[in-house]
Design a protein around this motif. Sequence first.
Motif, PDB file in Angstrom:
ATOM      1  N   VAL A 726       0.813  -1.214   0.000  1.00  0.00           N
ATOM      2  CA  VAL A 726       0.000   0.000   0.000  1.00  0.00           C
ATOM      3  C   VAL A 726       0.848   1.266   0.000  1.00  0.00           C
ATOM      4  CG1 VAL A 726      -1.942  -1.146   1.121  1.00  0.00           C
ATOM      5  CG2 VAL A 726      -0.190  -0.034   2.526  1.00  0.00           C
ATOM      6  N   GLY A 727       2.157   1.127  -0.066  1.00  0.00           N
ATOM      7  CA  GLY A 727       3.001   2.313  -0.073  1.00  0.00           C
ATOM      8  C   GLY A 727       4.453   1.942   0.070  1.00  0.00           C
ATOM      9  N   LEU A 728       5.285   2.965   0.331  1.00  0.00           N
ATOM     10  CA  LEU A 728       6.708   2.720   0.535  1.00  0.00           C
ATOM     11  C   LEU A 728       7.296   3.781   1.447  1.00  0.00           C
ATOM     12  CD1 LEU A 728       8.355   4.955  -1.414  1.00  0.00           C
ATOM     13  CD2 LEU A 728       7.622   3.386  -3.183  1.00  0.00           C
ATOM     14  N   VAL A 729       8.372   3.422   2.122  1.00  0.00           N
ATOM     15  CA  VAL A 729       9.112   4.346   2.983  1.00  0.00           C
ATOM     16  C   VAL A 729       9.940   5.265   2.102  1.00  0.00           C
ATOM     17  CG1 VAL A 729      10.919   4.523   4.732  1.00  0.00           C
ATOM     18  CG2 VAL A 729       9.184   2.719   4.901  1.00  0.00           C
ATOM     19  N   LEU A 738      13.386  12.111  20.320  1.00  0.00           N
ATOM     20  CA  LEU A 738      12.147  11.370  20.551  1.00  0.00           C
ATOM     21  C   LEU A 738      12.403   9.938  21.002  1.00  0.00           C
ATOM     22  CD1 LEU A 738      10.220  12.570  17.365  1.00  0.00           C
ATOM     23  CD2 LEU A 738      10.149  13.554  19.662  1.00  0.00           C
ATOM     24  N   ALA A 739      13.656   9.486  20.894  1.00  0.00           N
ATOM     25  CA  ALA A 739      14.065   8.148  21.334  1.00  0.00           C
ATOM     26  C   ALA A 739      13.250   7.044  20.667  1.00  0.00           C
ATOM     27  CB  ALA A 739      13.978   8.035  22.854  1.00  0.00           C
ATOM     28  N   ARG A 740      12.983   7.220  19.386  1.00  0.00           N
ATOM     29  CA  ARG A 740      12.295   6.176  18.639  1.00  0.00           C
ATOM     30  C   ARG A 740      12.619   6.312  17.142  1.00  0.00           C
ATOM     31  NH1 ARG A 740       8.104   9.493  20.675  1.00  0.00           N
ATOM     32  NH2 ARG A 740       6.981  10.705  19.075  1.00  0.00           N
ATOM     33  N   THR A 741      12.329   5.267  16.411  1.00  0.00           N
ATOM     34  CA  THR A 741      12.547   5.269  14.973  1.00  0.00           C
ATOM     35  C   THR A 741      11.345   5.886  14.282  1.00  0.00           C
ATOM     36  OG1 THR A 741      13.905   3.278  15.136  1.00  0.00           O
ATOM     37  CG2 THR A 741      13.043   3.838  12.965  1.00  0.00           C
ATOM     38  N   ILE A 742      11.599   6.828  13.404  1.00  0.00           N
ATOM     39  CA  ILE A 742      10.530   7.524  12.698  1.00  0.00           C
ATOM     40  C   ILE A 742      10.808   7.461  11.197  1.00  0.00           C
ATOM     41  CG2 ILE A 742       9.951   9.068  14.608  1.00  0.00           C
ATOM     42  CD1 ILE A 742      11.662  11.223  13.245  1.00  0.00           C
ATOM     43  N   ALA A 743       9.768   7.659  10.435  1.00  0.00           N
ATOM     44  CA  ALA A 743       9.922   7.604   8.982  1.00  0.00           C
ATOM     45  C   ALA A 743       8.867   8.471   8.317  1.00  0.00           C
ATOM     46  CB  ALA A 743       9.805   6.162   8.489  1.00  0.00           C
ATOM     47  N   LEU A 744       9.174   8.893   7.106  1.00  0.00           N
ATOM     48  CA  LEU A 744       8.186   9.464   6.202  1.00  0.00           C
ATOM     49  C   LEU A 744       7.867   8.403   5.165  1.00  0.00           C
ATOM     50  CD1 LEU A 744       9.777  13.004   5.659  1.00  0.00           C
ATOM     51  CD2 LEU A 744       7.859  12.426   7.144  1.00  0.00           C
ATOM     52  N   ALA A 745       6.619   8.332   4.751  1.00  0.00           N
ATOM     53  CA  ALA A 745       6.209   7.282   3.820  1.00  0.00           C
ATOM     54  C   ALA A 745       5.100   7.806   2.925  1.00  0.00           C
ATOM     55  CB  ALA A 745       5.731   6.048   4.573  1.00  0.00           C
ATOM     56  N   ARG A 746       5.084   7.309   1.700  1.00  0.00           N
ATOM     57  CA  ARG A 746       4.016   7.629   0.753  1.00  0.00           C
ATOM     58  C   ARG A 746       3.096   6.411   0.666  1.00  0.00           C
ATOM     59  NH1 ARG A 746       6.980   9.724  -2.678  1.00  0.00           N
ATOM     60  NH2 ARG A 746       7.345   8.016  -4.147  1.00  0.00           N
ATOM     61  N   VAL A 747       1.822   6.612   1.033  1.00  0.00           N
ATOM     62  CA  VAL A 747       0.898   5.478   1.107  1.00  0.00           C
ATOM     63  C   VAL A 747      -0.376   5.794   0.344  1.00  0.00           C
ATOM     64  CG1 VAL A 747       1.806   4.760   3.347  1.00  0.00           C
ATOM     65  CG2 VAL A 747      -0.188   6.245   3.253  1.00  0.00           C
ATOM     66  N   ASP A 748      -1.097   4.758   0.011  1.00  0.00           N
ATOM     67  CA  ASP A 748      -2.412   4.898  -0.606  1.00  0.00           C
ATOM     68  C   ASP A 748      -3.317   5.681   0.342  1.00  0.00           C
ATOM     69  OD1 ASP A 748      -5.324   3.876  -1.058  1.00  0.00           O
ATOM     70  OD2 ASP A 748      -4.234   3.312  -2.890  1.00  0.00           O
ATOM     71  N   VAL A 749      -4.106   6.611  -0.189  1.00  0.00           N
ATOM     72  CA  VAL A 749      -4.927   7.475   0.660  1.00  0.00           C
ATOM     73  C   VAL A 749      -5.891   6.683   1.532  1.00  0.00           C
ATOM     74  CG1 VAL A 749      -4.767   9.518  -0.813  1.00  0.00           C
ATOM     75  CG2 VAL A 749      -6.550   7.809  -1.252  1.00  0.00           C
ATOM     76  N   ALA A 750      -6.263   5.486   1.116  1.00  0.00           N
ATOM     77  CA  ALA A 750      -7.189   4.673   1.913  1.00  0.00           C
ATOM     78  C   ALA A 750      -6.548   4.154   3.187  1.00  0.00           C
ATOM     79  CB  ALA A 750      -7.690   3.498   1.075  1.00  0.00           C
ATOM     80  N   HIS A 751      -5.209   4.235   3.249  1.00  0.00           N
ATOM     81  CA  HIS A 751      -4.500   3.697   4.412  1.00  0.00           C
ATOM     82  C   HIS A 751      -3.611   4.761   5.048  1.00  0.00           C
ATOM     83  CE1 HIS A 751      -5.889  -0.262   3.248  1.00  0.00           C
ATOM     84  NE2 HIS A 751      -5.465  -0.033   2.021  1.00  0.00           N
ATOM     85  N   ALA A 752      -4.029   6.027   4.945  1.00  0.00           N
ATOM     86  CA  ALA A 752      -3.226   7.134   5.447  1.00  0.00           C
ATOM     87  C   ALA A 752      -3.776   7.724   6.740  1.00  0.00           C
ATOM     88  CB  ALA A 752      -3.129   8.224   4.381  1.00  0.00           C
ATOM     89  N   LEU A 753      -4.734   7.058   7.390  1.00  0.00           N
ATOM     90  CA  LEU A 753      -5.355   7.606   8.591  1.00  0.00           C
ATOM     91  C   LEU A 753      -4.453   7.412   9.795  1.00  0.00           C
ATOM     92  CD1 LEU A 753      -9.019   6.312   8.107  1.00  0.00           C
ATOM     93  CD2 LEU A 753      -8.132   8.619   7.681  1.00  0.00           C
ATOM     94  N   PRO A 754      -4.268   8.440  10.625  1.00  0.00           N
ATOM     95  CA  PRO A 754      -3.466   8.290  11.846  1.00  0.00           C
ATOM     96  C   PRO A 754      -3.989   7.158  12.722  1.00  0.00           C
ATOM     97  CG  PRO A 754      -3.925  10.606  11.436  1.00  0.00           C
ATOM     98  CD  PRO A 754      -4.741   9.825  10.443  1.00  0.00           C
ATOM     99  N   GLY A 755      -3.069   6.406  13.283  1.00  0.00           N
ATOM    100  CA  GLY A 755      -3.420   5.285  14.139  1.00  0.00           C
ATOM    101  C   GLY A 755      -3.457   3.951  13.435  1.00  0.00           C
ATOM    102  N   LEU A 756      -3.459   3.955  12.083  1.00  0.00           N
ATOM    103  CA  LEU A 756      -3.508   2.706  11.334  1.00  0.00           C
ATOM    104  C   LEU A 756      -2.166   1.985  11.435  1.00  0.00           C
ATOM    105  CD1 LEU A 756      -5.369   1.061   9.419  1.00  0.00           C
ATOM    106  CD2 LEU A 756      -4.209   2.211   7.523  1.00  0.00           C
ATOM    107  N   THR A 757      -2.194   0.685  11.632  1.00  0.00           N
ATOM    108  CA  THR A 757      -0.972  -0.113  11.719  1.00  0.00           C
ATOM    109  C   THR A 757      -0.637  -0.681  10.341  1.00  0.00           C
ATOM    110  OG1 THR A 757      -1.384  -0.707  14.028  1.00  0.00           O
ATOM    111  CG2 THR A 757       0.132  -2.105  12.782  1.00  0.00           C
ATOM    112  N   LEU A 758       0.601  -0.438   9.920  1.00  0.00           N
ATOM    113  CA  LEU A 758       1.133  -0.987   8.676  1.00  0.00           C
ATOM    114  C   LEU A 758       2.360  -1.821   9.005  1.00  0.00           C
ATOM    115  CD1 LEU A 758       0.999   2.244   6.462  1.00  0.00           C
ATOM    116  CD2 LEU A 758      -0.743   0.468   6.641  1.00  0.00           C
ATOM    117  N   GLU A 759       2.845  -2.557   8.000  1.00  0.00           N
ATOM    118  CA  GLU A 759       4.063  -3.333   8.178  1.00  0.00           C
ATOM    119  C   GLU A 759       5.060  -2.968   7.083  1.00  0.00           C
ATOM    120  OE1 GLU A 759       3.055  -7.517  10.251  1.00  0.00           O
ATOM    121  OE2 GLU A 759       2.235  -7.301   8.217  1.00  0.00           O
ATOM    122  N   ILE A 760       6.297  -2.768   7.510  1.00  0.00           N
ATOM    123  CA  ILE A 760       7.377  -2.456   6.573  1.00  0.00           C
ATOM    124  C   ILE A 760       8.046  -3.761   6.188  1.00  0.00           C
ATOM    125  CG2 ILE A 760       9.552  -1.227   6.246  1.00  0.00           C
ATOM    126  CD1 ILE A 760       8.585   0.694   8.495  1.00  0.00           C
ATOM    127  N   GLY A 761       8.089  -4.049   4.896  1.00  0.00           N
ATOM    128  CA  GLY A 761       8.645  -5.305   4.421  1.00  0.00           C
ATOM    129  C   GLY A 761      10.147  -5.221   4.212  1.00  0.00           C
TER     130      GLY A 761
END
Length: 789
Positions: A726-729, A738-761
Amino acid sequence: MNSAGLSIAQAAAPVFMAGAPPRSRPALAPGVERYVVAGGGAQVFTLEPGDRIEIAQLEGGQPVELLAFDTAGRPATEALGLAGQGRAEGLLRILASGAPDAERVRFGLFRRQIDPAAGHAARLFGPDAVAGQSVLLVAERMLHVIVAAPAEAMLVWEQNPATDLLVFLARAVLRRGAEARLPDPLAEPRLDLRINVASAISFEVFEGETIQIIDIEGRQCSDFIAFGRKALDKGRILGLDATTTRTLNGAAYPRPGLYSKFFDQDRNALVEVVQDTVGRHDTFNLACTARYYEDMGYFGHVNCSDNFNGAMRDYGVGQYRGWPAINFFYNTNVAANNIIWSDEPWSRPGDYVLLRALSDLVCGASACPSDIDASNGWQLSEIQVRVYPKDVPFKRAIGTRMTPDTPTRFTRESGFHPRTSELTRAFTDYRGFWVPQHFASTGAIAEYWACREAVVLMDLSALRKLEIVGPDAETFLQGLLPRDIRKLSVGQIFYTPLCYAHGGMVDDGTLFRLGDNNFRWIGGDDASLLWIEEQAAKFGGRVSLKTASGEIHNVALQGPRSRETLRKILWTAPGRPTLDELGLFRLTIGRIGGYDGIPVLVSRTGYTGELGYEVFCHPKDAPQVWDALMEAGAEFGIRPFGFEALDMVRIEAGLVFGGHDFDSTTDPFEAGIGFTVPTKKEEDYIGKAALQRRREHPAHKLVGLEVQGGEIPAHGDPLFIGRAQVGLVTSATRSPLLARTIALARVDVAHALPGLTLEIGRLDGHQKRLAATVVPFPFYDPEKKRVRA
């Protein structure tokens, strides 16, 4: 001046549009050579009877000094149909300077026994010369011709940079094979060896000497082997080994910079790459063998392995049916399906690789005889080997071309390099400039914290600068950019995308308005300059473009103590904003060190998410600007700042980077900068209809991701829900604050809602997954209060 008839440029490229800057064209016709004389520089050419030379203005307004000498070193401008008009004062200033061209031209004149002070220069072109204007000359006899583009140092607030000249040579007599014309040596060589077609040679070099492998006519491969002399004397055969080299460097082949060395099987460094004008070679295959040709049905075909057996026979290194070698200029790569493929070489006539010997060596080199496939462009030619003495210095540089047919431009050092190079050896090539990755005394993490808590200084001279001036400049830009340029005040700056007609982005950048009809574009890539020039050629109005990347270099002073630092040393004239009056995305003009100080332009801009400024100056003043800023910031804990730390802060701040977060397939909305595309701009501009369509029917969105665990995903890693991608990093980092790993990603608009869980392959995208949650961005200071402080 050439105003009618068919010029060399037109003959070489029938599609050339009269009056357009001749930046890009098809391959040159046989016998035609193309060169660029840099603004403020010079070049030497040797012409034979009947040869034609055409000198053209790339951007206009550049004066030319031309000198000609006969083979006895006597002035001979009349042999080109010109009259000498006095000493070449501009050329003499160039030769006396430390300009990149100066040493090379001095050597070229020395080896031809020419005294430029004895010549009488013909002066061509006036200040009103337009882009594309040219002069065409014919040599009556053999001549040595010097073409100089003299210039004075440009004040940073002026818009009259020196501009490049385009030179075409059309040879009256085509020469191939043994008669092919060689490029000038880089210095006086100790050895100058020709490798005949389909043959090989051996030679010895000493530690510290430099080997130049030259592709004379282009698209001709050369296998290279090397053995340590001391090991051979002890009966140990330790040759240059591709597998060891790839393992130690973590790259397919070495390039100039940190990872430049070739190693033998015992991990001893034998040679290092100093300069490379091609950047596409082979370290995967053996030198060609008899078996290869036999399996193709060409029995008895000459091959490199047998040639090496003959050339190396006296050195006791053994006889092999297949020699392991490095094949320079051979265009191979490994495809995703684990297939090694090859195609025609990228090398052009005169391309070369420059290698420094790190110990005494026995070497071999070949001119590959393969004429049954594309590896040598289907036409065999010769190779030249030159060996230069150890006391000849060469700067590390990677050769790049703005377009496939333009001459090579080497990696440049900014005006600040004398200071940054004292603080680190960790440089990388960033779009044609050497830039520091991190600094030895601090490291990326310490530099990051200095930016967030104090103040840092970073060299950003690699940014491209283009002057856009003329009575129709505003109209031109209004039809080029999405932003409403009529709302841009003098002294104000717009951040804006630059788009193709389909809505994809060429680049992003800042547009400075220096006057009613005066603008300066600052972008990240040559692509933006090329695109603007192409559109100006179609525009037809009164607008002039001049590249100023070589005349204006800049540092970014960023961090919460940046204003206090700069306030101590910046003087501004009455009528110009003081530093404390300077608003966000505004500029002022001043001097460092008082009324008679160093001229600078200061903008309140940055790429860190912190309060910050950029300071622009002429390269000759850059070391003094660096010193003044470092001294002023010492009490606040100022630190030099590299690109590794920059990547951390810009991702935290949600600032996009060309080639990662956007490219030509990405529109500004998908890049997260939709705010730069106004909804109510009445005038048409390039991409307007496509952008309106994309705004109304978005397909993808740039989002933030919080990634579980400490593993940092890579640019391009796919994003999944189940088995569906549904997208890519696009960018990722570990945030120290922030002591955590963060990323910017381009995703399909249907899966761009805050709180949604995705998986990075990772791996193949399915065998390993990293959990990530969609979150708003910027991750740091989302209201940008610190920038506005």
